[in-house]
Design an enzyme around this catalytic site. Sequence first.
Site, PDB file in Angstrom:
ATOM      1  N   SER A   1      39.160  43.167  46.581  1.00 29.71           N
ATOM      2  CA  SER A   1      40.020  43.020  45.406  1.00 29.71           C
ATOM      3  C   SER A   1      40.911  44.209  45.096  1.00 29.71           C
ATOM      4  O   SER A   1      41.950  44.042  44.456  1.00 29.71           O
ATOM      5  CB  SER A   1      39.169  42.700  44.168  1.00 29.71           C
ATOM      6  OG  SER A   1      38.247  43.739  43.919  1.00 29.71           O
TER       7      SER A   1
ATOM      8  N   ASP B   1      26.123  39.364  33.923  1.00 23.81           N
ATOM      9  CA  ASP B   1      26.363  38.390  32.860  1.00 23.81           C
ATOM     10  C   ASP B   1      26.755  37.015  33.395  1.00 23.81           C
ATOM     11  O   ASP B   1      26.322  35.985  32.872  1.00 23.81           O
ATOM     12  CB  ASP B   1      27.433  38.910  31.887  1.00 23.81           C
ATOM     13  CG  ASP B   1      28.715  39.306  32.589  1.00 23.81           C
ATOM     14  OD1 ASP B   1      28.661  40.243  33.418  1.00 23.81           O
ATOM     15  OD2 ASP B   1      29.761  38.702  32.329  1.00 23.81           O
TER      16      ASP B   1
ATOM     17  N   GLY C   1      25.299  44.495  35.756  1.00 27.52           N
ATOM     18  CA  GLY C   1      26.293  43.710  35.026  1.00 27.52           C
ATOM     19  C   GLY C   1      26.248  42.260  35.450  1.00 27.52           C
ATOM     20  O   GLY C   1      27.245  41.704  35.917  1.00 27.52           O
TER      21      GLY C   1
ATOM     22  N   SER D   1      40.429  47.999  31.929  1.00 30.54           N
ATOM     23  CA  SER D   1      39.867  49.277  32.353  1.00 30.54           C
ATOM     24  C   SER D   1      40.725  49.945  33.413  1.00 30.54           C
ATOM     25  O   SER D   1      40.449  51.071  33.810  1.00 30.54           O
ATOM     26  CB  SER D   1      38.445  49.075  32.908  1.00 30.54           C
ATOM     27  OG  SER D   1      38.479  48.277  34.070  1.00 30.54           O
TER      28      SER D   1
ATOM     29  N   GLU E   1      28.291  40.483  41.724  1.00 28.86           N
ATOM     30  CA  GLU E   1      28.303  41.369  40.565  1.00 28.86           C
ATOM     31  C   GLU E   1      27.431  42.586  40.831  1.00 28.86           C
ATOM     32  O   GLU E   1      26.480  42.512  41.616  1.00 28.86           O
ATOM     33  CB  GLU E   1      27.733  40.653  39.328  1.00 28.86           C
ATOM     34  CG  GLU E   1      28.584  39.528  38.790  1.00 28.86           C
ATOM     35  CD  GLU E   1      27.970  38.918  37.530  1.00 28.86           C
ATOM     36  OE1 GLU E   1      28.627  38.954  36.484  1.00 28.86           O
ATOM     37  OE2 GLU E   1      26.833  38.386  37.611  1.00 28.86           O
TER      38      GLU E   1
ATOM     39  N   LYS F   1      45.320  42.152  40.864  1.00 34.64           N
ATOM     40  CA  LYS F   1      45.709  41.893  39.478  1.00 34.64           C
ATOM     41  C   LYS F   1      47.212  41.690  39.287  1.00 34.64           C
ATOM     42  O   LYS F   1      47.631  41.020  38.341  1.00 34.64           O
ATOM     43  CB  LYS F   1      45.227  43.037  38.583  1.00 34.64           C
ATOM     44  CG  LYS F   1      43.732  43.112  38.380  1.00 34.64           C
ATOM     45  CD  LYS F   1      43.240  42.024  37.445  1.00 34.64           C
ATOM     46  CE  LYS F   1      41.794  42.265  37.016  1.00 34.64           C
ATOM     47  NZ  LYS F   1      41.344  41.231  36.057  1.00 34.64           N
TER      48      LYS F   1
END
Length: 325
Positions: free
Chosen positions: A308, A214, A212, A82, A208, A57
């Site tokens: 990640s 989506d 979750g 989060s 995923e 990030k």
Amino acid sequence: MTTPTPLVTLDDIRDAAQRLKGVAHRTPVLRSRTLDARVGAEILLKCENFQRVGAFKFRGAYNAASRLTPEQLSRGIATYSSGNHAQAVALAARELGSTAVIVMPEDAPRSKREATVGYGAEIVTYDRYTGDRVALAEALAAERGLTLIPPYEHPHVIAGQGTAALELLEEEGELGALMAPVGGGGLIAGSATVAKGLHPGIRIVGVEPETGDDTKRSLEGGRRVTIPVPRSIADGQLLHTPGELTFSVNRRLVDAIVLVTDDEIRDAMRFAFEHLKIVVEPSGATPLAALLSGRVEELPERVGVIVSGGNVDAERFARLCGAGA
């Protein structure tokens, strides 16, 4: 009919890489013969758990924040997250002489909250199951005159995230497939842009948590789907709908989304610790979980994986990976 201009281009990601040079870490690529034998392919792990703030990030947050004007930096930056993007924005703001205010769920991991505060940010909490974090952050930014840098719905953020895949491909050459976790979709959007731009035949596979899904549902349906806020140990991937901008990229470039269970994520975290000697947080372990559990069909000879992040404290890691977890 004209072809729409891409939201983020390979040149944008190369430009981000130059901006991040000497600021972000060029993270290592790890190999494990045990892992290769287990899955039947050569697996190249791009370890963003060694990135600043412990996650990829920082790349996107700094790329976006560094483009703000002196006036914008003087007023400060806002975001919602989060944990990992929260830390990334907090550190980027500090590096650039600015300040940060973060809208963060009440149940975010303690280690991520403490790290965010440690970088100098102010935290405003909300209930992730009843509150609207985007609306809260937008209202806060408007009230205080802050510049909002969202965790994935921003072209400069997506471009920054893509620099991890750029480094991997520069070092290792052509791969048959590239895998990455999928939350809001910024990491895989940037990764896919790089990978398809350099090697059009590469297969892009997102992962995923099964509760979750989506993005998987959205790609299968051809439109953004909204699900109830999921519950999973993969706290960095608990989104109820893909980002609008990220979905516009991913629907063109992502070839498949696979799902993993919490138990498979725990097994992958244990494997990484025992065989690779690295600590990986639940969200960062989902691609490894997909490989170890055989969720990815017809693996090519060489597969790149974006690990990640590694932001999980010792107590939670032991609880998740201990006997009987």
